[in-house]
Design a protein around this motif. Structure first.
Motif, PDB file in Angstrom:
ATOM      1  N   THR A  26       0.692  23.312 -10.031  1.00 40.40           N
ATOM      2  CA  THR A  26       0.304  23.318  -8.553  1.00 40.40           C
ATOM      3  C   THR A  26       1.488  22.403  -7.970  1.00 40.40           C
ATOM      4  OG1 THR A  26      -1.281  21.361  -8.942  1.00 40.40           O
ATOM      5  CG2 THR A  26      -1.975  23.534  -8.931  1.00 40.40           C
ATOM      6  N   SER A  27       1.427  22.206  -6.692  1.00 44.88           N
ATOM      7  CA  SER A  27       2.481  21.533  -6.017  1.00 44.88           C
ATOM      8  C   SER A  27       1.546  20.047  -5.721  1.00 44.88           C
ATOM      9  CB  SER A  27       2.893  22.013  -4.705  1.00 44.88           C
ATOM     10  OG  SER A  27       3.684  23.574  -5.015  1.00 44.88           O
ATOM     11  N   GLN A  28       2.378  18.996  -6.095  1.00 44.00           N
ATOM     12  CA  GLN A  28       2.005  17.522  -5.969  1.00 44.00           C
ATOM     13  C   GLN A  28       3.046  16.854  -4.956  1.00 44.00           C
ATOM     14  OE1 GLN A  28      -0.623  16.545  -7.393  1.00 44.00           O
ATOM     15  NE2 GLN A  28      -1.395  18.192  -8.857  1.00 44.00           N
ATOM     16  N   ILE A  29       2.274  16.459  -3.947  1.00 40.05           N
ATOM     17  CA  ILE A  29       3.092  15.508  -3.066  1.00 40.05           C
ATOM     18  C   ILE A  29       2.804  13.991  -3.260  1.00 40.05           C
ATOM     19  CG2 ILE A  29       3.707  14.968  -0.684  1.00 40.05           C
ATOM     20  CD1 ILE A  29       3.337  17.836  -0.035  1.00 40.05           C
ATOM     21  N   SER A  30       3.466  13.178  -3.921  1.00 43.29           N
ATOM     22  CA  SER A  30       3.136  11.713  -4.167  1.00 43.29           C
ATOM     23  C   SER A  30       3.310  10.655  -3.106  1.00 43.29           C
ATOM     24  CB  SER A  30       4.052  11.478  -5.236  1.00 43.29           C
ATOM     25  OG  SER A  30       5.397  11.036  -4.907  1.00 43.29           O
ATOM     26  N   GLU A  31       2.635   9.462  -3.177  1.00 42.66           N
ATOM     27  CA  GLU A  31       2.819   8.546  -2.172  1.00 42.66           C
ATOM     28  C   GLU A  31       4.336   8.362  -1.920  1.00 42.66           C
ATOM     29  OE1 GLU A  31       1.090   4.099  -1.505  1.00 42.66           O
ATOM     30  OE2 GLU A  31       0.429   5.104  -3.331  1.00 42.66           O
ATOM     31  N   ALA A  82      -9.692  22.648   2.543  1.00 43.48           N
ATOM     32  CA  ALA A  82      -9.279  21.295   2.392  1.00 43.48           C
ATOM     33  C   ALA A  82     -10.255  20.406   2.155  1.00 43.48           C
ATOM     34  CB  ALA A  82      -8.316  20.705   3.649  1.00 43.48           C
ATOM     35  N   TYR A  83      -9.750  19.472   1.111  1.00 46.25           N
ATOM     36  CA  TYR A  83     -10.930  18.304   0.696  1.00 46.25           C
ATOM     37  C   TYR A  83     -10.179  16.961   0.841  1.00 46.25           C
ATOM     38  CZ  TYR A  83     -13.646  22.072  -1.296  1.00 46.25           C
ATOM     39  OH  TYR A  83     -14.504  23.433  -1.315  1.00 46.25           O
ATOM     40  N   PHE A  84     -11.020  15.814   1.115  1.00 47.98           N
ATOM     41  CA  PHE A  84     -10.409  14.449   1.164  1.00 47.98           C
ATOM     42  C   PHE A  84     -11.234  13.790   0.154  1.00 47.98           C
ATOM     43  CE2 PHE A  84     -10.451  10.192   3.119  1.00 47.98           C
ATOM     44  CZ  PHE A  84      -9.018   9.819   2.805  1.00 47.98           C
ATOM     45  N   THR A 103      -0.680   8.751   7.083  1.00 50.30           N
ATOM     46  CA  THR A 103       0.244   8.679   5.968  1.00 50.30           C
ATOM     47  C   THR A 103       0.189   7.341   5.077  1.00 50.30           C
ATOM     48  OG1 THR A 103       2.041   8.115   7.169  1.00 50.30           O
ATOM     49  CG2 THR A 103       1.676  10.207   7.070  1.00 50.30           C
ATOM     50  N   ASN A 104      -0.002   6.467   5.566  1.00 54.55           N
ATOM     51  CA  ASN A 104      -0.089   4.908   4.814  1.00 54.55           C
ATOM     52  C   ASN A 104      -1.459   4.763   3.805  1.00 54.55           C
ATOM     53  OD1 ASN A 104       1.223   3.683   7.726  1.00 54.55           O
ATOM     54  ND2 ASN A 104       2.357   3.773   5.799  1.00 54.55           N
ATOM     55  N   THR A 105      -2.388   5.971   4.049  1.00 50.17           N
ATOM     56  CA  THR A 105      -3.640   5.887   2.978  1.00 50.17           C
ATOM     57  C   THR A 105      -3.536   6.992   2.149  1.00 50.17           C
ATOM     58  OG1 THR A 105      -4.825   6.958   4.802  1.00 50.17           O
ATOM     59  CG2 THR A 105      -4.972   4.413   4.752  1.00 50.17           C
ATOM     60  N   ILE A 106      -2.686   7.967   2.307  1.00 51.98           N
ATOM     61  CA  ILE A 106      -2.691   8.904   1.248  1.00 51.98           C
ATOM     62  C   ILE A 106      -1.853   8.787   0.027  1.00 51.98           C
ATOM     63  CG2 ILE A 106      -1.921  11.625   1.047  1.00 51.98           C
ATOM     64  CD1 ILE A 106      -4.400  10.879   3.056  1.00 51.98           C
ATOM     65  N   SER A 131      -6.209  12.757  -1.331  1.00 53.01           N
ATOM     66  CA  SER A 131      -6.741  11.645  -2.006  1.00 53.01           C
ATOM     67  C   SER A 131      -6.204  10.338  -1.670  1.00 53.01           C
ATOM     68  CB  SER A 131      -6.624  11.644  -3.540  1.00 53.01           C
ATOM     69  OG  SER A 131      -5.449  11.948  -4.042  1.00 53.01           O
ATOM     70  N   THR A 132      -6.834   9.091  -1.462  1.00 55.11           N
ATOM     71  CA  THR A 132      -6.224   7.937  -1.155  1.00 55.11           C
ATOM     72  C   THR A 132      -5.390   7.201  -2.067  1.00 55.11           C
ATOM     73  OG1 THR A 132      -8.497   6.978  -1.776  1.00 55.11           O
ATOM     74  CG2 THR A 132      -8.157   7.333   0.527  1.00 55.11           C
ATOM     75  N   ASN A 133      -4.575   6.395  -1.699  1.00 55.99           N
ATOM     76  CA  ASN A 133      -3.794   5.824  -2.678  1.00 55.99           C
ATOM     77  C   ASN A 133      -4.425   4.965  -3.494  1.00 55.99           C
ATOM     78  OD1 ASN A 133      -4.137   4.062  -0.407  1.00 55.99           O
ATOM     79  ND2 ASN A 133      -1.938   4.108  -0.068  1.00 55.99           N
ATOM     80  N   LYS A 134      -3.899   4.593  -4.831  1.00 60.82           N
ATOM     81  CA  LYS A 134      -4.580   3.832  -5.849  1.00 60.82           C
ATOM     82  C   LYS A 134      -3.749   2.585  -5.651  1.00 60.82           C
ATOM     83  CE  LYS A 134      -5.819   7.530  -8.888  1.00 60.82           C
ATOM     84  NZ  LYS A 134      -5.561   8.170 -10.146  1.00 60.82           N
ATOM     85  N   PRO A 135      -4.704   1.414  -5.868  1.00 62.03           N
ATOM     86  CA  PRO A 135      -3.921  -0.030  -5.885  1.00 62.03           C
ATOM     87  C   PRO A 135      -3.100  -0.297  -6.933  1.00 62.03           C
ATOM     88  CG  PRO A 135      -6.449  -0.121  -5.778  1.00 62.03           C
ATOM     89  CD  PRO A 135      -6.165   1.219  -6.098  1.00 62.03           C
ATOM     90  N   GLU A 136      -1.966  -1.194  -6.578  1.00 65.79           N
ATOM     91  CA  GLU A 136      -1.017  -1.538  -7.467  1.00 65.79           C
ATOM     92  C   GLU A 136      -1.259  -2.346  -8.533  1.00 65.79           C
ATOM     93  OE1 GLU A 136       2.444  -2.957  -5.461  1.00 65.79           O
ATOM     94  OE2 GLU A 136       2.425  -1.435  -4.030  1.00 65.79           O
ATOM     95  N   ALA A 137      -2.540  -2.968  -8.431  1.00 65.62           N
ATOM     96  CA  ALA A 137      -2.814  -4.010  -9.468  1.00 65.62           C
ATOM     97  C   ALA A 137      -4.390  -4.506  -9.299  1.00 65.62           C
ATOM     98  CB  ALA A 137      -2.134  -5.329  -9.636  1.00 65.62           C
ATOM     99  N   ASP A 138      -4.886  -4.936 -10.133  1.00 59.37           N
ATOM    100  CA  ASP A 138      -6.232  -5.489  -9.975  1.00 59.37           C
ATOM    101  C   ASP A 138      -6.254  -6.886  -8.906  1.00 59.37           C
ATOM    102  OD1 ASP A 138      -7.359  -3.780 -11.435  1.00 59.37           O
ATOM    103  OD2 ASP A 138      -7.872  -4.874 -13.148  1.00 59.37           O
ATOM    104  N   GLY A 139      -7.418  -7.057  -8.585  1.00 62.20           N
ATOM    105  CA  GLY A 139      -7.632  -8.289  -7.515  1.00 62.20           C
ATOM    106  C   GLY A 139      -7.586  -7.980  -6.107  1.00 62.20           C
ATOM    107  N   PHE A 140      -7.323  -8.818  -5.010  1.00 54.87           N
ATOM    108  CA  PHE A 140      -7.273  -8.445  -3.898  1.00 54.87           C
ATOM    109  C   PHE A 140      -5.941  -8.467  -3.101  1.00 54.87           C
ATOM    110  CE2 PHE A 140     -10.931 -11.188  -4.735  1.00 54.87           C
ATOM    111  CZ  PHE A 140     -11.967 -10.561  -4.089  1.00 54.87           C
TER     112      PHE A 140
END
Length: 668
Positions: A26-31, A82-84, A103-106, A131-140
């Motif tokens: 499938t086609s993937q568009i990354s952050e 479409a699904y979110f 765009t800053n949350t996808i 889908s929403t973006n994933k955190p870069e690291a654990d924590g706040f």
């Protein structure tokens, strides 16, 4: 994968909620790819994908077509699903809007072309999974984004993220405003997003989604050829006089529970609610509408192992119900001394209940050491119930439409020649239901003869990797044959009739080339070329006394080429550019009128630095439409002329424009 005798991690059905899970590519568009384009919307980055074309009349006026499917829709998108984050964002009439998504949350956008994703409804066009973006690291962490640019562009996003082993919280606020390039073209949006994923214990995980949009968009509408040539920045005359706009307020809420039933069996069940309140003054009337939508979705997943070969079986259901109410009101803008729209008498009052139920199942299994297969089946049952509340008691136009069940099978085969070369084939059946306009006659009653579009999709392709995966090439050839083609025929300023007008054949070739490598010790280059060539035609299409059989499908370019590259330096510098060519496309079914081809070049450059261990900053600047090309970013096919005026076919694209973005992130 671990051996059959060791402990294996369970394949949670939650993965089927956010990923297609289909066997073929499938086609993937990354952050990262999204960040290379203007942060206003997703249109430019999606248009780089082969087989997908978005015609954009404005931020809130987009028509998505996948391999030619959806080109007959006059306004909006209604031939895909479409699904979110696993929650449907397509309403009961099959309409999908993506203009409000920040765009800053996808974090990822997966595009499935054609009805290959059995668990997502088998729409002929395909499926979008956001889908929403994933955190870069654990924590706040706290992330602030600021963008300013041409035509009064201002955008601010704040993302607050909490991440640890058992809890993930993502809250986002966005404000976007734009004066617009054209007259009566301002846009203003505020959005709020909250996602929570909590691991309750070793057995259960809970997911929460809440999203709210508040958008106000002025409508400039389309222009005739003469007005487009003279001054593309002007609004259509009557829309400017009426000061037409659309004011939307929407909510999407979902709750998901994932259960680990055993080491190899899991279930994810979601319930969701959506609400849309929309007020839209147009020159011909004022449309006041609101929709309440409810639904549930449940998927079971089971994996087996035999000689270290994995088989995954998924079974599920999805139920959706919409209650759609809409009124039309007389617009007396001509009597309002230049102040725009003014409500008059009520013209109509309608209610429609739309119910859709899907049962689906799929199995992915190895046929041999080199061959894998996927078989699936989707069964859909849909019905509409329409009530005319305006004439209730005098002329009862209320009626029901109960469509026959549709079976949509799917078969995919994947052959691994070696670790670098893969071949695949797919055969699948899909369908599209009529839109609201297409289900009603001009008299406002249910059309008993309208039927869903149905078709078969056939696709073969290959995915090849060279030079230790630095160079990747994907080639796909497809044939999509659609029967009972749905046509919305315009019979008045705001009157359409729907009918099944014949057959279309969608044939195409898609080639995607991606390359990524180091240029010395500190530089990295990523480049791509995506090209598509198609021959979409009417096989059998008679409209009144005109026979359009053999003509090219209206509103789709024959060629689309997108290419670009990105260079990054270890010190934090980066630069990218992208180019897109859109070929000519027929504007009328007779193919007597074509739009011009056009080319767009965008550039972006920036710098990212770590100020402290807990603080990073990024600054970038970009130019869209570098060559200042004059072009139509959207075409209104088969536009009619009223009152002796010329047909209004063209939505002008923006001229050269600039933007600057600044991002600062704090990590605690």
């Amino acid at each position: 994968m671990s051996s059959a005798t060791s402990l294996r991690p369970v394949i949670l059905s939650a993965s089927f909620q956010k990923e297609s899970g289909v066997l073929v590519p499938t086609s993937q568009i990354s952050e990262e790819a999204i960040a290379q384009f203007s942060p206003v919307d997703l249109v430019d980055v999606i248009n780089q994908t082969t087989g997908v074309y978005i015609q954009s009349g404005a931020i809130n006026t987009n028509r998505i077509t996948i391999r030619g499917v959806g080109s007959r829709t006059l306004f909006g998108t209604n031939k895909i699903r479409a699904y979110f984050n696993g929650i449907p964002i397509t309403n009961g009439a099959g309409e999908t809007t993506i203009d409000s998504y920040n765009t800053n949350t996808i974090g990822n956008l997966e595009i499935v072309k054609g009805p290959k994703a059995t668990q997502y409804g088998s729409n002929l066009g395909g499926t979008l999974l956001l889908s929403t973006n994933k955190p870069e690291a654990d924590g706040f962490s706290l992330h602030n984004y600021f963008t300013v640019g041409s035509f009064g562009l201002f955008k601010h996003t704040t993302n607050f993220v909490v991440e640890d082993d058992d809890l993930s919280v993502h809250y986002s606020y966005e404000h976007l405003q734009l004066d617009g390039y054209r007259e009566n073209n301002a846009y203003n949006r505020n959005s709020y997003l909250l996602t929570i994923d909590s691991r309750l214990n070793d057995t259960f995980s809970l997911g929460i989604l809440f999203q709210h949009f508040n958008t106000y968009a002025e409508i400039a509408s389309s222009l005739s050829q003469e007005n487009f040539d003279v001054d593309p920045s002007q609004a259509a005359f009557t829309w400017g006089q009426a000061k037409g706009f659309k004011d939307n307020r929407s909510v999407l809420a979902g709750l998901s529970l994932t259960s680990k039933i055993s080491e190899s069996v899991s279930n994810t069940t979601s319930i969701y609610y959506s609400y849309l309140d929309s007020y839209e003054p147009r020159p011909f009337n004022i449309l006041d509408q609101h929709t309440n939508g409810y639904g549930a979705r449940s998927i079971f997943a089971k994996e087996f192992f035999n000689r270290n070969r994995k088989t995954i079986i998924s079974l599920g259901t999805e139920w959706n119900q919409d209650f759609y109410n809409w009124e039309t009101i007389e617009n007396r803008y001509e009597e309002n001394a230049g102040f725009g729209s003014l409500e008059g008498q009520m013209l109509s009052d309608n209610k429609e209940e739309r119910t859709s139920f899907n049962i689906f199942g799929a199995a992915k299994f190895p046929v041999s050491a080199k061959i894998k297969a996927e078989v699936g089946l989707n069964i859909n049952k849909t019905q509409y119930s329409y009530s005319d509340l305006f004439t209730l008691g005098t002329e009862n136009k209320s009626a029901n439409r109960n469509f026959d069940p549709i079976l949509a099978p799917n078969l995919s085969l994947l052959y691994l020649l070696n670790s670098s070369i893969t071949f695949y084939a797919n055969g699948s059946r899909g369908f599209n239901y009529p839109s609201i306009e297409e289900t009603l006659t001009p008299e406002g009653v249910i059309n008993p003869d309208i039927s869903p579009e149905k078709g078969w999709n056939y696709e073969i392709g290959t995915e090849t990797k060279f030079f230790n995966n630095k160079l990747q090439i994907q080639v796909a050839a497809y044939l999509l044959s659609i029967q009972d083609l749905l046509v919305a025929e315009r019979v008045g300023d705001d009157q359409f009739i729907g009918r099944n007008a014949g057959k279309t054949e969608h044939k195409g070739l898609e080639v995607s080339i991606n390359y990524k490598d180091s240029l010395g010790e500190k530089l990295t280059l990523a480049a791509y070329v995506n090209s598509e060539f198609n021959a979409h035609t009417f096989v059998d299409f008679v409209d009144g006394d005109s026979d359009f059989s053999g003509n090219g499908l209206t509103g789709i370019p024959r060629e689309k080429i997108a290419t670009g590259f990105r260079v990054t330096h270890d010190l934090g510098f980066f630069a990218s550019t992208n180019y897109q060519y859109i070929g000519v496309q027929p504007i009328t079914d007779s193919n007597s009128l074509y739009s011009d081809s056009y080319q767009i070049v965008n550039v972006l450059a920036g710098y990212k630095t770590n100020i402290y261990n807990f603080l990073t900053a990024t600054i970038s600047a970009g130019i869209n439409n570098l060559a200042d090309e004059t072009y139509a970013s959207s075409i209104l096919i088969n536009a009619s002329s009223f009152g002796g005026n010329s047909p209004r076919y063209f939505y002008p694209g923006e001229p050269r424009n600039y933007f600057t973005s600044f991002q600062v992130s704090y990590f605690f």
